[in-house]
Write a protein that holds these residues in place. Sequence first.
Motif, PDB file in Angstrom:
ATOM      1  N   LYS A   1       8.449   7.342  -6.307  1.00 35.20           N
ATOM      2  CA  LYS A   1       7.901   7.297  -4.954  1.00 35.20           C
ATOM      3  C   LYS A   1       6.382   7.177  -4.992  1.00 35.20           C
ATOM      4  N   LYS A   2       5.837   6.679  -3.906  1.00 31.62           N
ATOM      5  CA  LYS A   2       4.386   6.505  -3.804  1.00 31.62           C
ATOM      6  C   LYS A   2       3.680   7.797  -4.203  1.00 31.62           C
ATOM      7  N   GLY A   3       2.687   7.661  -5.079  1.00 35.50           N
ATOM      8  CA  GLY A   3       1.901   8.800  -5.501  1.00 35.50           C
ATOM      9  C   GLY A   3       2.462   9.552  -6.697  1.00 35.50           C
ATOM     10  N   GLU A   4       3.730   9.314  -7.041  1.00 32.59           N
ATOM     11  CA  GLU A   4       4.304   9.981  -8.207  1.00 32.59           C
ATOM     12  C   GLU A   4       3.750   9.361  -9.479  1.00 32.59           C
ATOM     13  N   LYS A   5       3.606  10.193 -10.483  1.00 37.67           N
ATOM     14  CA  LYS A   5       3.179   9.729 -11.794  1.00 37.67           C
ATOM     15  C   LYS A   5       4.283  10.081 -12.770  1.00 37.67           C
ATOM     16  N   ILE A   6       4.653   9.115 -13.595  1.00 36.33           N
ATOM     17  CA  ILE A   6       5.691   9.372 -14.586  1.00 36.33           C
ATOM     18  C   ILE A   6       5.164   8.992 -15.964  1.00 36.33           C
ATOM     19  N   GLY A   7       5.764   9.558 -16.962  1.00 35.86           N
ATOM     20  CA  GLY A   7       5.485   9.176 -18.343  1.00 35.86           C
ATOM     21  C   GLY A   7       6.761   8.620 -18.938  1.00 35.86           C
ATOM     22  N   ILE A   8       6.651   7.529 -19.620  1.00 37.96           N
ATOM     23  CA  ILE A   8       7.807   6.925 -20.273  1.00 37.96           C
ATOM     24  C   ILE A   8       7.626   7.157 -21.761  1.00 37.96           C
ATOM     25  N   VAL A   9       8.456   7.995 -22.331  1.00 41.49           N
ATOM     26  CA  VAL A   9       8.328   8.357 -23.737  1.00 41.49           C
ATOM     27  C   VAL A   9       9.647   8.123 -24.453  1.00 41.49           C
ATOM     28  N   GLY A  10       9.558   7.892 -25.742  1.00 42.12           N
ATOM     29  CA  GLY A  10      10.760   7.699 -26.545  1.00 42.12           C
ATOM     30  C   GLY A  10      10.407   7.145 -27.904  1.00 42.12           C
TER      31      GLY A  10
ATOM     32  N   SER B   1       0.820  -1.213   0.000  1.00 47.51           N
ATOM     33  CA  SER B   1       0.000   0.000   0.000  1.00 47.51           C
ATOM     34  C   SER B   1       0.855   1.265   0.000  1.00 47.51           C
ATOM     35  N   ASN B   2       2.140   1.136   0.244  1.00 48.98           N
ATOM     36  CA  ASN B   2       3.032   2.286   0.299  1.00 48.98           C
ATOM     37  C   ASN B   2       4.360   1.912  -0.371  1.00 48.98           C
ATOM     38  N   VAL B   3       4.365   1.877  -1.704  1.00 51.55           N
ATOM     39  CA  VAL B   3       5.496   1.314  -2.436  1.00 51.55           C
ATOM     40  C   VAL B   3       6.335   2.393  -3.104  1.00 51.55           C
ATOM     41  N   ASN B   4       7.636   2.275  -2.949  1.00 55.34           N
ATOM     42  CA  ASN B   4       8.605   3.034  -3.725  1.00 55.34           C
ATOM     43  C   ASN B   4       9.310   2.051  -4.647  1.00 55.34           C
ATOM     44  N   ILE B   5       9.365   2.392  -5.925  1.00 56.64           N
ATOM     45  CA  ILE B   5      10.015   1.539  -6.927  1.00 56.64           C
ATOM     46  C   ILE B   5      11.353   2.181  -7.275  1.00 56.64           C
ATOM     47  N   LYS B   6      12.376   1.372  -7.318  1.00 61.38           N
ATOM     48  CA  LYS B   6      13.700   1.918  -7.627  1.00 61.38           C
ATOM     49  C   LYS B   6      14.437   0.999  -8.604  1.00 61.38           C
TER      50      LYS B   6
ATOM     51  N   VAL C   1      20.057  -7.812 -16.716  1.00 59.71           N
ATOM     52  CA  VAL C   1      21.353  -8.495 -16.815  1.00 59.71           C
ATOM     53  C   VAL C   1      22.348  -7.879 -15.847  1.00 59.71           C
ATOM     54  N   GLU C   2      22.094  -6.630 -15.452  1.00 56.03           N
ATOM     55  CA  GLU C   2      22.891  -5.950 -14.427  1.00 56.03           C
ATOM     56  C   GLU C   2      21.947  -5.094 -13.592  1.00 56.03           C
ATOM     57  N   GLY C   3      22.326  -4.848 -12.358  1.00 53.64           N
ATOM     58  CA  GLY C   3      21.542  -4.005 -11.473  1.00 53.64           C
ATOM     59  C   GLY C   3      20.356  -4.741 -10.887  1.00 53.64           C
ATOM     60  N   ARG C   4      19.488  -3.965 -10.268  1.00 52.26           N
ATOM     61  CA  ARG C   4      18.319  -4.574  -9.646  1.00 52.26           C
ATOM     62  C   ARG C   4      17.174  -3.569  -9.575  1.00 52.26           C
ATOM     63  N   ILE C   5      15.973  -4.117  -9.419  1.00 48.95           N
ATOM     64  CA  ILE C   5      14.767  -3.312  -9.239  1.00 48.95           C
ATOM     65  C   ILE C   5      14.244  -3.650  -7.855  1.00 48.95           C
ATOM     66  N   THR C   6      13.952  -2.614  -7.076  1.00 47.81           N
ATOM     67  CA  THR C   6      13.495  -2.860  -5.713  1.00 47.81           C
ATOM     68  C   THR C   6      12.141  -2.218  -5.455  1.00 47.81           C
ATOM     69  N   LEU C   7      11.410  -2.830  -4.546  1.00 46.57           N
ATOM     70  CA  LEU C   7      10.188  -2.261  -3.979  1.00 46.57           C
ATOM     71  C   LEU C   7      10.470  -2.072  -2.505  1.00 46.57           C
ATOM     72  N   ASN C   8      10.429  -0.842  -2.054  1.00 49.81           N
ATOM     73  CA  ASN C   8      10.728  -0.523  -0.656  1.00 49.81           C
ATOM     74  C   ASN C   8      12.056  -1.133  -0.215  1.00 49.81           C
ATOM     75  N   GLY C   9      13.031  -1.121  -1.116  1.00 48.07           N
ATOM     76  CA  GLY C   9      14.369  -1.605  -0.788  1.00 48.07           C
ATOM     77  C   GLY C   9      14.577  -3.095  -0.941  1.00 48.07           C
ATOM     78  N   VAL C  10      13.542  -3.836  -1.321  1.00 46.01           N
ATOM     79  CA  VAL C  10      13.645  -5.292  -1.472  1.00 46.01           C
ATOM     80  C   VAL C  10      13.704  -5.632  -2.959  1.00 46.01           C
ATOM     81  N   ASP C  11      14.707  -6.398  -3.352  1.00 45.56           N
ATOM     82  CA  ASP C  11      14.833  -6.828  -4.745  1.00 45.56           C
ATOM     83  C   ASP C  11      13.580  -7.603  -5.144  1.00 45.56           C
ATOM     84  N   ILE C  12      12.981  -7.225  -6.288  1.00 45.50           N
ATOM     85  CA  ILE C  12      11.725  -7.882  -6.693  1.00 45.50           C
ATOM     86  C   ILE C  12      11.925  -9.370  -6.945  1.00 45.50           C
ATOM     87  N   LYS C  13      13.139  -9.809  -7.236  1.00 48.52           N
ATOM     88  CA  LYS C  13      13.379 -11.249  -7.424  1.00 48.52           C
ATOM     89  C   LYS C  13      13.253 -12.025  -6.125  1.00 48.52           C
TER      90      LYS C  13
END
Length: 142
Positions: free
Chosen positions: A58-67, A29-34, A87-99
């Motif tokens: 951050k929670k509540g932010e709206k972004i547009g992905i364009v290209g 309910s309170n997610v930050n994606i990184k 293949v490199e790096g990581r994606i986290t939700l609230n600091g936890v790797d989504i994997k």
Amino acid sequence: FYREYESLLKMQSNIYESNCLDAKDIGFSNVNIKYENVSFTYPNTNKTILKNINIEIKKGEKIGIVGLNGSGKTTFIKLLTRLYNPVEGRITLNGVDIKDIPYNQYIKHIGIVVSSQVKCTIIRHKVYNANYFKIDCLFSKR
């Protein structure tokens, strides 16, 4: 056709599963994606689609992905939905790797809305010493 469909249903998933966490521990309910230094190259190719992507949403932010076509917009989302792993790096939700979140629990909290392709023309107008922009859009027919 039916045999192909049936074989597709019987395929084993190659999604990395971890039983380290319960999705309830993440606090959806309170997610930050990184994205932390995320890079991706599609299998059997040498072309890097995303390289060293760093963004925090951050929670509540709206972004547009364009290209441009082929610039990695869809790949960016496919990585978030775990259709592919970086293949490199990581994606986290609230600091936890989504994997590290069990996939069957993770996917219950992800939804994607894809928009139609739109061709737009931006026309600049000058009225009373103020600029404004008119955007004319044509929706592609499929």
